[in-house]
Design a protein around this motif. Sequence first.
Motif, PDB file in Angstrom:
ATOM      1  N   THR A 228       0.823  -1.224   0.000  1.00  0.00           N
ATOM      2  CA  THR A 228       0.000   0.000   0.000  1.00  0.00           C
ATOM      3  C   THR A 228       0.851   1.265   0.000  1.00  0.00           C
ATOM      4  O   THR A 228       0.341   2.358  -0.209  1.00  0.00           O
ATOM      5  N   GLY A 229       2.154   1.100   0.280  1.00  0.00           N
ATOM      6  CA  GLY A 229       3.031   2.271   0.371  1.00  0.00           C
ATOM      7  C   GLY A 229       3.305   2.673   1.808  1.00  0.00           C
ATOM      8  O   GLY A 229       4.267   3.387   2.094  1.00  0.00           O
ATOM      9  N   TYR A 230       2.424   2.218   2.739  1.00  0.00           N
ATOM     10  CA  TYR A 230       2.657   2.478   4.155  1.00  0.00           C
ATOM     11  C   TYR A 230       3.728   1.522   4.677  1.00  0.00           C
ATOM     12  O   TYR A 230       4.198   0.645   3.944  1.00  0.00           O
ATOM     13  N   THR A 231       4.097   1.677   5.951  1.00  0.00           N
ATOM     14  CA  THR A 231       5.123   0.807   6.531  1.00  0.00           C
ATOM     15  C   THR A 231       4.524  -0.122   7.578  1.00  0.00           C
ATOM     16  O   THR A 231       3.450   0.143   8.118  1.00  0.00           O
ATOM     17  N   THR A 232       5.237  -1.203   7.854  1.00  0.00           N
ATOM     18  CA  THR A 232       4.859  -2.119   8.928  1.00  0.00           C
ATOM     19  C   THR A 232       6.110  -2.504   9.700  1.00  0.00           C
ATOM     20  O   THR A 232       7.186  -2.653   9.108  1.00  0.00           O
ATOM     21  N   GLN A 233       5.979  -2.614  11.022  1.00  0.00           N
ATOM     22  CA  GLN A 233       7.134  -2.921  11.871  1.00  0.00           C
ATOM     23  C   GLN A 233       7.003  -4.340  12.405  1.00  0.00           C
ATOM     24  O   GLN A 233       5.995  -4.703  13.001  1.00  0.00           O
ATOM     25  N   ILE A 234       8.018  -5.157  12.138  1.00  0.00           N
ATOM     26  CA  ILE A 234       8.019  -6.566  12.550  1.00  0.00           C
ATOM     27  C   ILE A 234       9.020  -6.740  13.687  1.00  0.00           C
ATOM     28  O   ILE A 234      10.183  -6.352  13.571  1.00  0.00           O
ATOM     29  N   ASP A 235       8.576  -7.357  14.778  1.00  0.00           N
ATOM     30  CA  ASP A 235       9.453  -7.508  15.946  1.00  0.00           C
ATOM     31  C   ASP A 235      10.673  -8.375  15.637  1.00  0.00           C
ATOM     32  O   ASP A 235      11.809  -7.969  15.890  1.00  0.00           O
ATOM     33  N   HIS A 236      10.437  -9.571  15.076  1.00  0.00           N
ATOM     34  CA  HIS A 236      11.551 -10.491  14.800  1.00  0.00           C
ATOM     35  C   HIS A 236      11.243 -11.342  13.578  1.00  0.00           C
ATOM     36  O   HIS A 236      10.119 -11.837  13.429  1.00  0.00           O
ATOM     37  N   VAL A 237      12.255 -11.523  12.723  1.00  0.00           N
ATOM     38  CA  VAL A 237      12.156 -12.450  11.597  1.00  0.00           C
ATOM     39  C   VAL A 237      13.305 -13.441  11.720  1.00  0.00           C
ATOM     40  O   VAL A 237      14.459 -13.035  11.889  1.00  0.00           O
ATOM     41  N   VAL A 238      12.973 -14.724  11.686  1.00  0.00           N
ATOM     42  CA  VAL A 238      14.001 -15.772  11.750  1.00  0.00           C
ATOM     43  C   VAL A 238      13.911 -16.572  10.451  1.00  0.00           C
ATOM     44  O   VAL A 238      12.852 -17.119  10.128  1.00  0.00           O
ATOM     45  N   ILE A 239      15.003 -16.599   9.710  1.00  0.00           N
ATOM     46  CA  ILE A 239      15.017 -17.285   8.421  1.00  0.00           C
ATOM     47  C   ILE A 239      15.872 -18.545   8.532  1.00  0.00           C
ATOM     48  O   ILE A 239      17.011 -18.491   9.008  1.00  0.00           O
ATOM     49  N   SER A 240      15.312 -19.654   8.100  1.00  0.00           N
ATOM     50  CA  SER A 240      16.055 -20.916   8.145  1.00  0.00           C
ATOM     51  C   SER A 240      15.584 -21.810   7.015  1.00  0.00           C
ATOM     52  O   SER A 240      14.619 -21.479   6.305  1.00  0.00           O
TER      53      SER A 240
END
Length: 200
Positions: A57-69
């Motif tokens: 949408t062009g707005y922002t979102t804040q993610i606490d933690h992302v774990v990639i595996s």
Amino acid sequence: MIYIIISLIIIIIVLLCKLNKSKIKGHIGEIKIRLLLLKLNPLKYKIINDVLLKKRTGYTTQIDHVVISRYGIFVIETKNYKGWVYGNKNDEKWIQSFRTSQYKFYSPIKQNEAHIDALKYLLKRRINFRSIIVFSDEAVLKNKIYNVVNNKELLKTIKKYNKPVLSRKEVRHMYKTIKKSDIKSNKARRSHVKRVKKIS
């Protein structure tokens, strides 16, 4: 005169603490999760904390933690709440309850769905996302919902996914893409907080 100055400083500190109580509590919750995630094998899990991304949408979102595996992309929303917590998967609002009071808050499941949607948009990928909602160990979760857990269950919840679904190359690519896209600008982050406060 010195006593008056000291008294004023103490009053200001107390007022600031009261005004920012929920913000401080939120930061404490996120720090606890960061420390827990450090216990994961760094050769298997890549961790990014406090990610700010552009949504479609062009707005922002804040993610606490992302774990990639290789076992998937874990998107973690933390809630440093106490008391009894009521909420179901499809509820728009959840309830935090104490003996003499109740408070409603936006569904953390729906909140995390927005985070995952932003990651899907960024990574051009529709599958292998694992949504996890983590409440403090002081919260009593009254409804049993898949992947909504207390702090002490977080690592076990992540490790229950043990079948590789991504290649090492994909893991490296996604990690680099998210890191590169993470908005670090203080101005953008302040603007995001201001917008969230307006709509909440």
